[in-house]
Design an enzyme around this catalytic site. Structure first.
Site, PDB file in Angstrom:
ATOM      1  N   GLY A   1      91.722 107.371 -22.254  1.00 20.51           N
ATOM      2  CA  GLY A   1      91.298 106.411 -21.256  1.00 20.51           C
ATOM      3  C   GLY A   1      90.297 106.958 -20.256  1.00 20.51           C
ATOM      4  O   GLY A   1      89.498 107.848 -20.565  1.00 20.51           O
ATOM      5  N   HIS A   2      90.364 106.439 -19.029  1.00 20.05           N
ATOM      6  CA  HIS A   2      89.386 106.734 -17.980  1.00 20.05           C
ATOM      7  C   HIS A   2      89.389 108.207 -17.584  1.00 20.05           C
ATOM      8  O   HIS A   2      88.346 108.786 -17.315  1.00 20.05           O
ATOM      9  CB  HIS A   2      89.714 105.858 -16.765  1.00 20.05           C
ATOM     10  N   PHE A   3      90.581 108.808 -17.535  1.00 19.75           N
ATOM     11  CA  PHE A   3      90.696 110.219 -17.151  1.00 19.75           C
ATOM     12  C   PHE A   3      90.931 111.053 -18.403  1.00 19.75           C
ATOM     13  O   PHE A   3      92.026 111.558 -18.655  1.00 19.75           O
ATOM     14  CB  PHE A   3      91.816 110.397 -16.128  1.00 19.75           C
TER      15      PHE A   3
END
Length: 294
Positions: free
Chosen positions: A268-270
């Protein structure tokens, strides 16, 4: 992985104390790591030791984030232009005249503003879910932010304020991460971010920055022109499950940088929370191939 120590330091820039992490040989090529919202240089804790043998890694906390000073919004103009100018002054305070950039989330418009102002200083760019194209904006995730940018009222502030709550931050870490990788996410990460985001004054600081995000959209054409004219070496390592900056934003770099290296990872985003070893390997190979060393 490197056994070199990671140093935790501060430097005063324009009267503000800026915290940063540093590792690697002093004479090695520099990689400047610029974090995003709502985190800090803490997000690079697993990456820095993996690259420190051959690079000098420097990761500051932006003003208002992490362990850097956080003057109230009444005492500092929290805009992306000001954070970029402060970051430029930070590099000069450390004597950094040539460096590669690693940018994620907020770090992208800050780092790319730095590149616009001083293109001769930037040797390469690693973008990890750090956007520069409209098609990279996830529609659902950006709807409340765009509403705030259009008109800042108590009604439009409320849903954006929720983004930096503990539940809102945890959601940013977990969304888009497949079940096979979910247990690699450390709860320490979102609890760390949430604790720092809960400090006095953060409400006004973060709302001011989010309300200013439209200034970054206005610079997208300039960022893209910079890519075309400089042909800066660029590596995109992107969590393909990110709902904030979607994979189309990674693929778009090839429009202006045909030689850009694009890797979509199952996370995901991180992305560093689950794929730090893979990302470190991609970065090391990319910099070895593409970085022009003195």
């Amino acid at each position: 992985m490197s056994v070199l120590p990671v140093h935790h330091r501060t430097v005063t820039v324009r009267g503000h104390e800026i915290f940063y992490r540093e590792a690697g040989p002093a004479d090695a090529p520099v990689l400047l790591l610029l974090h995003g919202f709502p985190t800090s240089s803490h997000m690079f804790r697993d990456l820095i030791p993996r690259l420190a043998d051959d690079h000098r890694l420097i990761a500051p906390d932006h003003l208002g984030f992490g362990r850097s000073a956080a003057p109230p919004a009444t005492a500092f103009d929290y805009t992306f232009a000001e954070l970029a100018a402060l970051t430029s002054d930070f590099t000069e305070a450390l004597g950094l005249d040539r460096f590669a950039l690693y940018v994620q989330d907020y770090g992208a418009p800050i780092g790319l503003r730095l590149a616009l102002a001083h293109p001769e200083r930037v040797t390469a760019i690693v973008t990890q879910n750090g956007n520069a194209y409209e098609e990279g904006l996830g529609a659902d995730a950006w709807a409340p932010v765009l509403a705030l940018i259009a008109e800042r009222t108590a009604k439009t502030e409320a849903p954006v304020r929720a983004i930096r709550s503990l539940d809102g931050i945890r959601r940013q870490y977990e969304t888009g991460v497949p079940a096979a990788y979910r247990d690699l996410l450390s709860p320490d990460a979102w609890h760390h971010d949430a604790a720092l985001m809960a400090r006095e004054g953060q409400d006004a600081i973060q709302l001011d920055l989010i309300a200013d995000y439209g200034s970054n959209f206005a610079l997208y054409p300039a960022f893209q022109e910079y890519f075309r004219t400089s042909q800066v070496p660029l590596l995109a390592v992107w969590g393909e499950g990110d709902e904030i900056f979607v994979p189309a934003g990674a693929e778009a770099f090839r429009r202006d940088l045909p030689d850009a290296e694009i890797h979509l990872l199952p996370t995901g985003h991180f992305a560093l929370e689950t794929h730090a070893p893979a990302i470190a390997e991609l970065i090391a190979g990319f910099l070895e191939r593409r970085l022009v060393r003195p």
